[in-house]
Design an enzyme around this catalytic site. Structure first.
Site, PDB file in Angstrom:
ATOM      1  N   HIS A  75       0.844  -1.192   0.000  1.00  0.00           N
ATOM      2  CA  HIS A  75       0.000   0.000   0.000  1.00  0.00           C
ATOM      3  C   HIS A  75       0.882   1.247   0.000  1.00  0.00           C
ATOM      4  O   HIS A  75       1.816   1.343   0.789  1.00  0.00           O
ATOM      5  CB  HIS A  75      -0.892   0.043   1.245  1.00  0.00           C
ATOM      6  CG  HIS A  75      -1.994  -0.981   1.215  1.00  0.00           C
ATOM      7  ND1 HIS A  75      -2.985  -1.034   2.164  1.00  0.00           N
ATOM      8  CD2 HIS A  75      -2.265  -1.974   0.343  1.00  0.00           C
ATOM      9  CE1 HIS A  75      -3.820  -2.019   1.870  1.00  0.00           C
ATOM     10  NE2 HIS A  75      -3.403  -2.611   0.780  1.00  0.00           N
ATOM     11  N   TYR A 204      -8.496   4.812   8.616  1.00  0.00           N
ATOM     12  CA  TYR A 204      -8.545   5.127  10.055  1.00  0.00           C
ATOM     13  C   TYR A 204      -9.609   6.199  10.231  1.00  0.00           C
ATOM     14  O   TYR A 204      -9.514   7.265   9.626  1.00  0.00           O
ATOM     15  CB  TYR A 204      -7.216   5.699  10.520  1.00  0.00           C
ATOM     16  CG  TYR A 204      -6.085   4.691  10.692  1.00  0.00           C
ATOM     17  CD1 TYR A 204      -5.840   4.115  11.931  1.00  0.00           C
ATOM     18  CD2 TYR A 204      -5.257   4.341   9.632  1.00  0.00           C
ATOM     19  CE1 TYR A 204      -4.802   3.212  12.111  1.00  0.00           C
ATOM     20  CE2 TYR A 204      -4.222   3.433   9.799  1.00  0.00           C
ATOM     21  CZ  TYR A 204      -4.000   2.874  11.049  1.00  0.00           C
ATOM     22  OH  TYR A 204      -2.977   1.984  11.225  1.00  0.00           O
ATOM     23  N   PRO A 296      -2.139  -0.303  19.456  1.00  0.00           N
ATOM     24  CA  PRO A 296      -1.986  -0.779  18.075  1.00  0.00           C
ATOM     25  C   PRO A 296      -2.219   0.271  16.992  1.00  0.00           C
ATOM     26  O   PRO A 296      -1.946   0.003  15.822  1.00  0.00           O
ATOM     27  CB  PRO A 296      -3.014  -1.912  17.967  1.00  0.00           C
ATOM     28  CG  PRO A 296      -3.999  -1.663  19.049  1.00  0.00           C
ATOM     29  CD  PRO A 296      -3.272  -0.962  20.140  1.00  0.00           C
ATOM     30  N   LYS A 300       2.824  -0.531  15.182  1.00  0.00           N
ATOM     31  CA  LYS A 300       4.275  -0.601  15.409  1.00  0.00           C
ATOM     32  C   LYS A 300       4.759  -1.842  16.155  1.00  0.00           C
ATOM     33  O   LYS A 300       5.967  -2.134  16.141  1.00  0.00           O
ATOM     34  CB  LYS A 300       4.730   0.639  16.222  1.00  0.00           C
ATOM     35  CG  LYS A 300       4.652   1.928  15.462  1.00  0.00           C
ATOM     36  CD  LYS A 300       5.778   2.033  14.452  1.00  0.00           C
ATOM     37  CE  LYS A 300       5.597   3.170  13.487  1.00  0.00           C
ATOM     38  NZ  LYS A 300       5.620   2.777  12.084  1.00  0.00           N
ATOM     39  N   TYR A 388       4.863   6.453  10.057  1.00  0.00           N
ATOM     40  CA  TYR A 388       4.053   5.264   9.809  1.00  0.00           C
ATOM     41  C   TYR A 388       4.835   4.228   9.001  1.00  0.00           C
ATOM     42  O   TYR A 388       4.822   3.038   9.328  1.00  0.00           O
ATOM     43  CB  TYR A 388       2.750   5.639   9.078  1.00  0.00           C
ATOM     44  CG  TYR A 388       1.697   4.555   9.165  1.00  0.00           C
ATOM     45  CD1 TYR A 388       0.681   4.612  10.107  1.00  0.00           C
ATOM     46  CD2 TYR A 388       1.735   3.461   8.315  1.00  0.00           C
ATOM     47  CE1 TYR A 388      -0.271   3.611  10.197  1.00  0.00           C
ATOM     48  CE2 TYR A 388       0.793   2.443   8.393  1.00  0.00           C
ATOM     49  CZ  TYR A 388      -0.207   2.527   9.345  1.00  0.00           C
ATOM     50  OH  TYR A 388      -1.135   1.523   9.438  1.00  0.00           O
TER      51      TYR A 388
HETATM   52  P1  FAD Z   1       4.243 -12.240  21.163  1.00  0.00           P
HETATM   53  O1  FAD Z   1       3.717 -12.274  19.792  1.00  0.00           O
HETATM   54  O2  FAD Z   1       3.318 -12.009  22.292  1.00  0.00           O
HETATM   55  O3  FAD Z   1       5.025 -13.620  21.375  1.00  0.00           O
HETATM   56  C1  FAD Z   1       5.471 -14.036  22.651  1.00  0.00           C
HETATM   57  C2  FAD Z   1       5.398 -15.542  22.697  1.00  0.00           C
HETATM   58  O4  FAD Z   1       5.911 -16.007  23.949  1.00  0.00           O
HETATM   59  C3  FAD Z   1       3.962 -16.049  22.615  1.00  0.00           C
HETATM   60  O5  FAD Z   1       3.857 -17.009  21.592  1.00  0.00           O
HETATM   61  C4  FAD Z   1       3.683 -16.607  23.988  1.00  0.00           C
HETATM   62  O6  FAD Z   1       2.782 -17.703  23.943  1.00  0.00           O
HETATM   63  C5  FAD Z   1       5.070 -17.026  24.429  1.00  0.00           C
HETATM   64  N1  FAD Z   1       5.236 -17.140  25.875  1.00  0.00           N
HETATM   65  C6  FAD Z   1       4.674 -16.377  26.849  1.00  0.00           C
HETATM   66  N2  FAD Z   1       5.064 -16.800  28.051  1.00  0.00           N
HETATM   67  C7  FAD Z   1       5.921 -17.831  27.851  1.00  0.00           C
HETATM   68  C8  FAD Z   1       6.634 -18.689  28.713  1.00  0.00           C
HETATM   69  N3  FAD Z   1       6.556 -18.562  30.037  1.00  0.00           N
HETATM   70  N4  FAD Z   1       7.393 -19.653  28.168  1.00  0.00           N
HETATM   71  C9  FAD Z   1       7.478 -19.826  26.822  1.00  0.00           C
HETATM   72  N5  FAD Z   1       6.804 -19.018  25.946  1.00  0.00           N
HETATM   73  C10 FAD Z   1       6.027 -18.063  26.470  1.00  0.00           C
HETATM   74  N6  FAD Z   1       1.840  -4.688  15.559  1.00  0.00           N
HETATM   75  C11 FAD Z   1       2.222  -4.169  14.354  1.00  0.00           C
HETATM   76  O7  FAD Z   1       3.421  -3.963  14.122  1.00  0.00           O
HETATM   77  N7  FAD Z   1       1.308  -3.854  13.374  1.00  0.00           N
HETATM   78  C12 FAD Z   1      -0.003  -4.036  13.566  1.00  0.00           C
HETATM   79  O8  FAD Z   1      -0.787  -3.801  12.634  1.00  0.00           O
HETATM   80  C13 FAD Z   1      -0.443  -4.540  14.851  1.00  0.00           C
HETATM   81  N8  FAD Z   1      -1.752  -4.752  15.089  1.00  0.00           N
HETATM   82  C14 FAD Z   1      -2.118  -5.397  16.240  1.00  0.00           C
HETATM   83  C15 FAD Z   1      -3.462  -5.656  16.411  1.00  0.00           C
HETATM   84  C16 FAD Z   1      -3.874  -6.329  17.555  1.00  0.00           C
HETATM   85  C17 FAD Z   1      -5.338  -6.599  17.730  1.00  0.00           C
HETATM   86  C18 FAD Z   1      -2.920  -6.746  18.539  1.00  0.00           C
HETATM   87  C19 FAD Z   1      -3.342  -7.510  19.764  1.00  0.00           C
HETATM   88  C20 FAD Z   1      -1.583  -6.476  18.369  1.00  0.00           C
HETATM   89  C21 FAD Z   1      -1.169  -5.795  17.229  1.00  0.00           C
HETATM   90  N9  FAD Z   1       0.167  -5.514  16.998  1.00  0.00           N
HETATM   91  C22 FAD Z   1       0.538  -4.899  15.832  1.00  0.00           C
HETATM   92  C23 FAD Z   1       1.182  -5.871  17.984  1.00  0.00           C
HETATM   93  C24 FAD Z   1       1.905  -7.185  17.666  1.00  0.00           C
HETATM   94  O9  FAD Z   1       0.958  -8.219  17.471  1.00  0.00           O
HETATM   95  C25 FAD Z   1       2.871  -7.569  18.809  1.00  0.00           C
HETATM   96  O10 FAD Z   1       3.663  -6.436  19.103  1.00  0.00           O
HETATM   97  C26 FAD Z   1       3.765  -8.746  18.447  1.00  0.00           C
HETATM   98  O11 FAD Z   1       3.052  -9.956  18.536  1.00  0.00           O
HETATM   99  C27 FAD Z   1       4.986  -8.833  19.364  1.00  0.00           C
HETATM  100  O12 FAD Z   1       5.721  -9.995  19.093  1.00  0.00           O
HETATM  101  P2  FAD Z   1       6.507 -10.723  20.255  1.00  0.00           P
HETATM  102  O13 FAD Z   1       7.143 -11.923  19.627  1.00  0.00           O
HETATM  103  O14 FAD Z   1       7.361  -9.757  20.980  1.00  0.00           O
HETATM  104  O15 FAD Z   1       5.401 -11.152  21.304  1.00  0.00           O
HETATM  105  C1  DHB Z   2      -4.048  -3.586  11.444  1.00  0.00           C
HETATM  106  C2  DHB Z   2      -3.741  -3.485  12.781  1.00  0.00           C
HETATM  107  C3  DHB Z   2      -3.346  -2.273  13.294  1.00  0.00           C
HETATM  108  O1  DHB Z   2      -3.042  -2.154  14.587  1.00  0.00           O
HETATM  109  C4  DHB Z   2      -3.244  -1.146  12.477  1.00  0.00           C
HETATM  110  O2  DHB Z   2      -2.862   0.027  13.017  1.00  0.00           O
HETATM  111  C5  DHB Z   2      -3.535  -1.256  11.135  1.00  0.00           C
HETATM  112  C6  DHB Z   2      -3.938  -2.482  10.622  1.00  0.00           C
HETATM  113  C7  DHB Z   2      -4.471  -4.892  10.898  1.00  0.00           C
HETATM  114  O3  DHB Z   2      -4.636  -5.832  11.695  1.00  0.00           O
HETATM  115  O4  DHB Z   2      -4.619  -5.027   9.688  1.00  0.00           O
END
Ligand code: FAD
Ligand code: DHB
Length: 394
Positions: A75, A204, A296, A300, A388
């Site tokens: 995009h 948005y 979210p 980021k 962004y």
């Molecule tokens: P996580 O994905 O949380 O991974 C951590 C892992 O550790 C998990 O699999 C968990 O099960 C595991 N774990 C936990 N405790 C233990 C333990 N004790 N032992 C072993 N394993 C364990 N980010 C963006 O950049 N763009 C977006 O558009 C965006 N949209 C989002 C929309 C929503 C609705 C949500 C909820 C989040 C969004 N995010 C977005 C944020 C993004 O999803 C997270 O920042 C990302 O998942 C972080 O990755 P991570 O690997 O650090 O953590």
């Molecule tokens: C999506 C999630 C976000 O947090 C955002 O800012 C834009 C898009 C998505 O899940 O597509």
């Protein structure tokens, strides 16, 4: 007790842990990844969808570009909608050609799991009773149970990639950390719908009833979010009520609105800003959501997780190749500069686009004035666009 040894013990197989394992493998560095959820759970969990240019480039450079290039949707801008009109922010024109790619976090995770399997290096799912120990000294350990058997991994370093509810961060003495935190009094109700996206770019929206976001996953799947209470009861929302609210908040005077379709998945997410400083304690390095959470709105979280582990993998490569610890010593400061910049941006997008409980009509008018300024000033649009699409990775 089964005892093994590795160079880097990685706790958590989300994007941070899996990407770190991948980058270390490419540097010839051994790791063990442990995850307390099942593989299906990790793969099915619907979360982020927006990849910054730097994340996309890194996936391509490290051999993860095939499905991304086929299925990812590039995009060149996004829309901001308010007071019945949509305004486009042209990222490409404002940032010298940079853009974003829509590619679900679960697709990124699938690509990373496939790469891990090809590498032949260990990845344990559904482990129990994970504990990290002795990371103050030179011989850190990770303990866990897998299929009923106790395991001990001796490693040089532990990477705490276990998200916001993991065990690594709470294992660091509280006196050694400073935690900066901000709560928002709202959350997002998110749905995946079997419906072709009605717009080719994200929308948005701010409306008197609150925030809404239109996004997508493919040519047949729309992803939508609605501002709600942080503890919103999903059971009280019928499908019709969700669609009516989305149409009210997103719809514009020219008749545009998201296409309806069967709702395949739904969930509520609370919103917080959190930063843990420093992101390292001895031989334990925190990365991704284990170290910081952003609301979210700025998309980021996933991108920050990728940027952290890229910095960490380079620092570890420098250590193993040349015995130099300088980059490891600078890891926390290097990451935190980017983290705070993303925090500022995510807070700003969130504040501008949501109606906070207790806010007044003045606040709403001020938010509309800000959106009007933003969509009419090239300087203001450039500021949004460059944040962004994301800073270049160092
Ligand atoms: P996580 O994905 O949380 O991974 C951590 C892992 O550790 C998990 O699999 C968990 O099960 C595991 N774990 C936990 N405790 C233990 C333990 N004790 N032992 C072993 N394993 C364990 N980010 C963006 O950049 N763009 C977006 O558009 C965006 N949209 C989002 C929309 C929503 C609705 C949500 C909820 C989040 C969004 N995010 C977005 C944020 C993004 O999803 C997270 O920042 C990302 O998942 C972080 O990755 P991570 O690997 O650090 O953590
Ligand atoms: C999506 C999630 C976000 O947090 C955002 O800012 C834009 C898009 C998505 O899940 O597509």
């Amino acid at each position: 007790m089964t005892r093994t040894r590795t160079q880097v013990g990685i706790v958590g197989a989300g994007p941070a842990g899996l990407f770190l394992g991948h980058l270390l493998h490419l540097e010839g560095i051994d790791s063990v990844i442990i995850e307390d959820r099942s593989r299906d759970y990790v793969v099915e969990r619907v979360r982020a969808g927006v990849l910054e240019q730097g994340t996309v480039d890194l996936m391509r450079e490290t051999g993860l570009g095939e499905r991304l290039d086929r299925d990812g949707m590039r995009h060149g801008g996004v829309y901001l909608a308010f007071q019945g009109r949509r305004h486009r922010i042209d990222f490409e024109a404002l940032t010298g050609g940079r853009g974003i790619t829509i590619y679900g976090q679960n697709e990124v995770v699938k690509d990373l799991i496939a790469a891990r399997c090809r590498s032949g290096r260990p990845l344990f799912y559904s482990v129990e009773d994970v504990a990290v120990a002795d990371f103050d000294g030179a011989r850190p350990r990770i303990y866990f149970r897998f299929e009923g058997e106790e395991h001990e991994i001796a490693c040089d370093f532990v990477a705490g990639c276990d998200g916001s509810h993991g065990v690594c961060r709470p294992s660091i003495p509280a006196s050694a950390l400073r935690i900066y935190e901000r709560d928002y009094q709202f959350g997002w109700l998110g749905i995946l719908a079997q419906a072709p996206p009605a717009s080719d770019e994200l929308v948005y929206a701010l409306n008197e009833s609150g925030f809404a976001l239109f996004s997508m996953r493919s040519s047949t799947v729309t992803r939508l979010y609605l501002q709600c209470a942080p503890d919103e009861d999903l059971g009280s929302w019928s499908d019709d009520a969700i669609w009516a609210e989305l149409e009210k908040r997103l719809g514009t005077a020219d008749g545009w609105r998201p296409n309806r379709g069967p709702i395949a998945q739904r969930g509520v997410t609370g919103m917080r800003s959190v930063v843990v400083e420093p992101m390292r304690h001895g031989a334990l390095f925190l990365a991704g959501d284990a170290a910081h959470i952003v609301p979210p709105t700025g998309a980021k979280g996933l991108n920050l997780a990728v940027s952290d582990v890229r910095t960490l993998s380079r620092a570890l490569a420098m250590y193993y190749r040349e015995g130099r610890t300088g980059m490891l010593d600078r890891y926390s400061d290097t990451c935190l500069r980017r983290v705070w910049r993303a925090q500022r941006f995510s807070w700003w997008m969130t504040s501008m686009l949501h109606r906070a409980p207790g806010s007044c009509e003045f606040d709403y008018r001020r938010q509309i004035a800000e959106l009007e300024y933003l969509t009419s000033s090239r300087a203001a649009m450039t500021s949004l666009a460059e944040n962004y699409v994301g800073m270049a990775l160092e």
